[in-house]
Design an enzyme around this catalytic site. Structure first.
Site, PDB file in Angstrom:
ATOM      1  N   CYS A   3     128.292  49.134 105.071  1.00  0.00           N
ATOM      2  CA  CYS A   3     128.030  48.233 103.949  1.00  0.00           C
ATOM      3  C   CYS A   3     129.120  48.355 102.904  1.00  0.00           C
ATOM      4  O   CYS A   3     129.103  49.273 102.070  1.00  0.00           O
ATOM      5  CB  CYS A   3     126.659  48.543 103.336  1.00  0.00           C
ATOM      6  SG  CYS A   3     126.220  47.453 101.960  1.00  0.00           S
TER       7      CYS A   3
ATOM      8  N   CYS B 139     127.869  48.075  99.342  1.00  0.00           N
ATOM      9  CA  CYS B 139     127.233  49.294  98.843  1.00  0.00           C
ATOM     10  C   CYS B 139     128.263  50.353  98.473  1.00  0.00           C
ATOM     11  O   CYS B 139     128.116  51.041  97.457  1.00  0.00           O
ATOM     12  CB  CYS B 139     126.295  49.875  99.905  1.00  0.00           C
ATOM     13  SG  CYS B 139     125.122  48.725 100.612  1.00  0.00           S
ATOM     14  N   ASP B 140     129.289  50.522  99.291  1.00  0.00           N
ATOM     15  CA  ASP B 140     130.140  51.709  99.193  1.00  0.00           C
ATOM     16  C   ASP B 140     131.606  51.439  98.869  1.00  0.00           C
ATOM     17  O   ASP B 140     132.386  52.378  98.713  1.00  0.00           O
ATOM     18  CB  ASP B 140     130.065  52.493 100.518  1.00  0.00           C
ATOM     19  CG  ASP B 140     128.651  52.946 100.834  1.00  0.00           C
ATOM     20  OD1 ASP B 140     127.921  53.276  99.890  1.00  0.00           O
ATOM     21  OD2 ASP B 140     128.294  52.967 102.023  1.00  0.00           O
TER      22      ASP B 140
END
Length: 324
Positions: A135, A138-139
């Site tokens: 992701c 997300c990261d």
């Protein structure tokens, strides 16, 4: 065989499931939540979470533990079980758990989520959460000024690669073919971005790095024709070969699309079966974020509450047979 009845059965324990449980409990509906095979969902395999409102940084497992505690404290009955089968052909709906327990419910909220597709490499598994991710949204923030690798050739991979250019100094896309499957406009943006390079006709063979503390230092990619190995230094690896919704339980009973995602009415969590609602990544093939999943969990609980109230009113208004 033991049996349990509830007004609302919630299947799944990610942000969507726990949020639905909180709202249903506050509506005094005494929901039962079945956690499933991975209590807490995908966030339990995530380390730092920096995009959950109100927390500048929180560990994924800690966030899910807090959600579970919240759901319990407002009155949700949480069951450690895995639903093997469910019958949505008539109400009350019935389900059977791996424990042997059977459940019946007047309404069902499905929040079984989705799982990123992985390559299945031992080194990939070893560095999950420590440099290997599925992701970018997300990261990606953790890779400011660093070098990253993206694996894949479809829309997901190209979109992830382009997103990562907002942070990384260099993005290398590794694809096992000599052409991409992504939309042409995305390919055009990718090929014209100065931070992006593409390594064609290669597949990821190994992720390597330090073990204490764990961290990615590079990858080895194999030429699919010659078998020659190319070693690339990098700080992060993003596997972008798609997601698989966990819809096996209902795929033959509910309308699905885009490879198994449950179809909901636009602007709603209502599925093709009245009284059955779907929330989170099970139905969302676009955003796949914890916060959007939580929002859909809220929607599902409110809609289930309204459904149960309307059914109750219909039953009260139905003509009663007279006894002679």
């Amino acid at each position: 065989m033991a049996h349990k009845h509830t007004k609302i059965l919630i299947i799944g324990s990610g942000p969507a499931g726990y949020t639905a449980a909180v709202y249903a409990s506050r509506a005094m509906l005494q929901p039962v939540l079945v956690q499933g095979i991975q209590p807490g969902g995908q966030l339990t395999i995530t380390t730092e979470v920096e995009n959950w409102p109100g927390d500048s940084m929180v560990q994924g497992p800690e966030l899910m533990a807090r959600m579970e505690t919240h759901a319990r404290e407002v009155g949700t009955e949480i069951v450690s079980d895995y639903i093997q089968s469910i019958d949505l052909s008539h109400r009350p709906f019935t389900a059977t758990g791996d424990s042997g327990l059977t459940y019946s419910a007047d309404a069902v909220i499905l929040a079984t989520g989705a799982q990123a597709r992985w390559l299945g490499l031992p080194s990939e598994e070893a560095f999950k959460g420590f440099g290997v991710s599925a992701c970018a949204t997300c990261d990606g923030f953790f890779y400011r000024g660093k070098q990253v690798v993206v694996i894949g050739g479809g829309n997901t991979a190209v979109e992830e690669a382009l997103f990562l250019t907002n942070f990384a100094a260099k993005v290398t896309l590794i694809h096992r073919r000599d052409t991409l499957r992504a939309e042409k406009i995305l390919q055009h943006r990718l090929f014209n971005h100065p931070k992006v390079e593409v390594l064609w006709n290669h597949e990821l063979s190994e992720v390597f790095g330090s073990r204490n503390p764990p961290g990615v230092q590079g990858v080895r990619a194999k030429d699919v024709s010659s078998g020659a190995i190319t070693e690339l230094p990098c700080d992060g690896v993003f596997i972008a070969i798609g997601h698989a919704p966990a819809s096996e339980l209902v795929r033959d009973q509910l309308e699905t699309h885009h490879g198994g995602y449950v179809v909901t009415r636009p602007g709603s969590t209502e599925t093709s079966v009245p009284g059955v609602f779907a929330a989170g990544d099970l139905t969302d093939h676009v955003y796949r974020q914890a916060v959007t999943s939580a929002g859909m969990g809220c929607m599902a609980a409110l809609e289930a509450e309204r459904f149960l109230a309307s059914v109750s009113e219909d039953e009260e208004d139905a003509p009663r047979s007279r006894v002679a």
